[in-house]
Design a protein around this motif. Structure first.
Motif, PDB file in Angstrom:
ATOM      1  N   VAL A   1      15.824  52.680 -36.123  1.00  0.00           N
ATOM      2  CA  VAL A   1      15.800  53.585 -37.275  1.00  0.00           C
ATOM      3  C   VAL A   1      14.728  53.149 -38.269  1.00  0.00           C
ATOM      4  CG1 VAL A   1      17.109  54.576 -39.188  1.00  0.00           C
ATOM      5  CG2 VAL A   1      18.213  54.250 -36.981  1.00  0.00           C
ATOM      6  N   THR A   2      14.477  51.855 -38.371  1.00  0.00           N
ATOM      7  CA  THR A   2      13.389  51.377 -39.232  1.00  0.00           C
ATOM      8  C   THR A   2      12.061  51.969 -38.786  1.00  0.00           C
ATOM      9  OG1 THR A   2      14.482  49.305 -39.862  1.00  0.00           O
ATOM     10  CG2 THR A   2      12.083  49.338 -39.938  1.00  0.00           C
ATOM     11  N   GLU A   3      11.778  51.939 -37.496  1.00  0.00           N
ATOM     12  CA  GLU A   3      10.549  52.557 -36.974  1.00  0.00           C
ATOM     13  C   GLU A   3      10.495  54.035 -37.353  1.00  0.00           C
ATOM     14  OE1 GLU A   3       9.483  51.293 -32.725  1.00  0.00           O
ATOM     15  OE2 GLU A   3      11.632  50.873 -32.832  1.00  0.00           O
ATOM     16  N   THR A   4      11.610  54.729 -37.152  1.00  0.00           N
ATOM     17  CA  THR A   4      11.666  56.165 -37.430  1.00  0.00           C
ATOM     18  C   THR A   4      11.498  56.449 -38.911  1.00  0.00           C
ATOM     19  OG1 THR A   4      13.271  56.279 -35.614  1.00  0.00           O
ATOM     20  CG2 THR A   4      12.984  58.264 -36.943  1.00  0.00           C
ATOM     21  N   PHE A   5      12.117  55.635 -39.741  1.00  0.00           N
ATOM     22  CA  PHE A   5      12.063  55.801 -41.191  1.00  0.00           C
ATOM     23  C   PHE A   5      10.626  55.768 -41.702  1.00  0.00           C
ATOM     24  CE2 PHE A   5      12.108  53.650 -45.419  1.00  0.00           C
ATOM     25  CZ  PHE A   5      12.776  54.628 -46.152  1.00  0.00           C
ATOM     26  N   PHE A   6       9.831  54.846 -41.214  1.00  0.00           N
ATOM     27  CA  PHE A   6       8.456  54.711 -41.700  1.00  0.00           C
ATOM     28  C   PHE A   6       7.481  55.670 -41.012  1.00  0.00           C
ATOM     29  CE2 PHE A   6      10.109  50.593 -43.171  1.00  0.00           C
ATOM     30  CZ  PHE A   6       9.636  50.608 -44.468  1.00  0.00           C
ATOM     31  N   GLU A   7       7.768  56.055 -39.788  1.00  0.00           N
ATOM     32  CA  GLU A   7       6.797  56.867 -39.052  1.00  0.00           C
ATOM     33  C   GLU A   7       7.196  58.333 -38.916  1.00  0.00           C
ATOM     34  OE1 GLU A   7       5.269  55.236 -35.478  1.00  0.00           O
ATOM     35  OE2 GLU A   7       4.250  53.636 -36.577  1.00  0.00           O
ATOM     36  N   LYS A   8       8.476  58.646 -39.013  1.00  0.00           N
ATOM     37  CA  LYS A   8       8.934  60.040 -38.949  1.00  0.00           C
ATOM     38  C   LYS A   8       9.929  60.314 -40.083  1.00  0.00           C
ATOM     39  CE  LYS A   8       8.419  61.017 -34.009  1.00  0.00           C
ATOM     40  NZ  LYS A   8       9.120  61.498 -32.784  1.00  0.00           N
ATOM     41  N   PRO A   9       9.507  60.085 -41.312  1.00  0.00           N
ATOM     42  CA  PRO A   9      10.463  60.209 -42.422  1.00  0.00           C
ATOM     43  C   PRO A   9      11.013  61.619 -42.609  1.00  0.00           C
ATOM     44  CG  PRO A   9       8.212  59.970 -43.254  1.00  0.00           C
ATOM     45  CD  PRO A   9       8.160  59.691 -41.786  1.00  0.00           C
ATOM     46  N   HIS A  10      10.159  62.643 -42.469  1.00  0.00           N
ATOM     47  CA  HIS A  10      10.633  64.015 -42.690  1.00  0.00           C
ATOM     48  C   HIS A  10      11.671  64.434 -41.650  1.00  0.00           C
ATOM     49  CE1 HIS A  10       7.905  64.993 -46.006  1.00  0.00           C
ATOM     50  NE2 HIS A  10       6.984  64.311 -45.351  1.00  0.00           N
ATOM     51  N   PRO A  11      11.399  64.252 -40.336  1.00  0.00           N
ATOM     52  CA  PRO A  11      12.438  64.592 -39.352  1.00  0.00           C
ATOM     53  C   PRO A  11      13.710  63.771 -39.516  1.00  0.00           C
ATOM     54  CG  PRO A  11      10.296  64.399 -38.286  1.00  0.00           C
ATOM     55  CD  PRO A  11      10.132  63.898 -39.682  1.00  0.00           C
ATOM     56  N   LEU A  12      13.572  62.496 -39.872  1.00  0.00           N
ATOM     57  CA  LEU A  12      14.765  61.671 -40.048  1.00  0.00           C
ATOM     58  C   LEU A  12      15.607  62.191 -41.203  1.00  0.00           C
ATOM     59  CD1 LEU A  12      16.377  59.174 -39.169  1.00  0.00           C
ATOM     60  CD2 LEU A  12      15.061  57.841 -40.839  1.00  0.00           C
ATOM     61  N   GLU A  13      14.976  62.528 -42.314  1.00  0.00           N
ATOM     62  CA  GLU A  13      15.738  63.049 -43.448  1.00  0.00           C
ATOM     63  C   GLU A  13      16.342  64.417 -43.120  1.00  0.00           C
ATOM     64  OE1 GLU A  13      15.227  63.583 -48.236  1.00  0.00           O
ATOM     65  OE2 GLU A  13      13.817  64.617 -46.920  1.00  0.00           O
ATOM     66  N   ASN A  14      15.604  65.249 -42.387  1.00  0.00           N
ATOM     67  CA  ASN A  14      16.112  66.584 -42.048  1.00  0.00           C
ATOM     68  C   ASN A  14      17.359  66.509 -41.167  1.00  0.00           C
ATOM     69  OD1 ASN A  14      14.083  67.822 -43.504  1.00  0.00           O
ATOM     70  ND2 ASN A  14      12.746  68.107 -41.730  1.00  0.00           N
ATOM     71  N   HIS A  15      17.343  65.596 -40.187  1.00  0.00           N
ATOM     72  CA  HIS A  15      18.442  65.519 -39.224  1.00  0.00           C
ATOM     73  C   HIS A  15      19.526  64.516 -39.611  1.00  0.00           C
ATOM     74  CE1 HIS A  15      16.534  68.114 -36.204  1.00  0.00           C
ATOM     75  NE2 HIS A  15      15.393  67.533 -36.534  1.00  0.00           N
ATOM     76  N   HIS A  16      19.155  63.526 -40.408  1.00  0.00           N
ATOM     77  CA  HIS A  16      20.112  62.478 -40.782  1.00  0.00           C
ATOM     78  C   HIS A  16      19.934  62.116 -42.256  1.00  0.00           C
ATOM     79  CE1 HIS A  16      20.981  61.743 -36.479  1.00  0.00           C
ATOM     80  NE2 HIS A  16      19.672  61.890 -36.303  1.00  0.00           N
ATOM     81  N   PRO A  17      20.255  63.046 -43.169  1.00  0.00           N
ATOM     82  CA  PRO A  17      19.984  62.812 -44.595  1.00  0.00           C
ATOM     83  C   PRO A  17      20.713  61.592 -45.178  1.00  0.00           C
ATOM     84  CG  PRO A  17      21.358  64.763 -44.278  1.00  0.00           C
ATOM     85  CD  PRO A  17      20.848  64.376 -42.930  1.00  0.00           C
TER      86      PRO A  17
END
Length: 279
Positions: free
Chosen positions: A241-257
């Motif tokens: 999730v750390t990788e995703t947080f820094f590299e795909k922040p918009h999709p992560l927030e959209n799917h897992h706010p």
């Protein structure tokens, strides 16, 4: 005589406290000197050429990252394996990706270990497990690993790929250094040290619920913005999730706010805002 003998442990304790205080003072002085030093132009060029995430950072975070890099490179030893040559490019890109995680986090530059071992490409590692009376050894090909209270091992081909593609959600340096943040509380269990005590209950509730969801998606073969490897353990969930947080922040927030909010509080950063600052 009895008074003198009883004083010996106290004197020893005072000596060690004084020694630790002096060591900390020297460390803080050294770090202040490094922060004040000009950042080498060649290092800046490496960041601009090979690390697009750096270019998206606000100016003040760019400056903070440069200061962190100088301290990181002064305190960590980066060693080549299998004849791999450690160049400035190697050193700067490893340091930069690692230090993004601690841009705003209070801490001590990944304490508890010093060495980073770098192979030119994926490498073969031995695994030993016990089944009853048997000790079974097998091998696996890896791009990186973090030894508990020991060195980090990285494959350069994956380091450079992770640096140059900062939007695919895969970054081996961030992943392995997230494990180092995780183990600062003595156990690698997906629970890093959080900035405030009040955050732990919400962190546990959200992370446990999200991890359970990811395990079910993995079992059902359902894709998610979070890579399925994160479902293998709480420690891997935090790192992925750390990788995703820094590299795909918009999709992560959209799917897992809720999950995004917890990581924003953990790292004291909001990466989705960075794309609004730089083009």
């Amino acid at each position: 005589m009895i008074y003198c003998l009883l004083s010996i442990p106290v004197l020893i304790l005072l000596y060690w406290l004084y020694r630790d205080k002096r060591k900390l003072q020297k460390q803080q002085q050294r770090r202040a000197e490094l922060r004040a030093q000009p950042f080498p132009a060649a290092y800046s060029q490496i960041l601009e050429d090979d690390f697009p995430l750096y270019s998206r950072l606000p100016d003040e975070l760019q400056q903070t990252l440069k200061q962190h890099i100088q301290i990181f490179l002064d305190e960590k030893e980066i060693v080549g394996r299998d004849g791999f040559d450690i160049t400035d490019q190697v050193r700067v890109l490893i340091a930069a990706q690692a230090c993004v995680l601690i841009l705003k986090r209070p801490g001590n530059y990944y304490p508890g270990f010093q060495s980073i071992l770098v192979y030119p490409d994926t490498y073969v590692a031995k695994n030993t497990r016990t089944e009853g009376m048997l000790h079974i050894t097998d091998t696996s090909t890896r791009a990186g690993e973090s030894w508990h209270k020991g060195p980090i091992v990285l494959a350069w081909s994956h380091v450079i790929q992770g640096a140059r593609d900062s939007r695919d959600g895969r970054n081996v340096v961030m992943h392995e250094f997230a494990h180092k943040l995780d183990e600062e509380n003595a156990a690698m269990d997906g629970l890093p040290m959080l900035p405030t005590a009040a955050q732990y209950q919400a962190w546990s509730e959200v992370l446990n619920a999200e991890f359970t969801v990811q395990q079910q998606k993995w079992a059902d073969g359902i894709d998610d913005v979070i890579d399925s490897y994160g479902a293998t353990s709480p420690a891997e969930f935090f790192a992925v999730v750390t990788e995703t947080f820094f590299e795909k922040p918009h999709p992560l927030e959209n799917h897992h706010p809720k999950l995004y909010e917890q990581f924003k509080q953990c790292y004291l950063l909001d990466p989705k805002q960075w794309s609004k600052n730089k083009t």
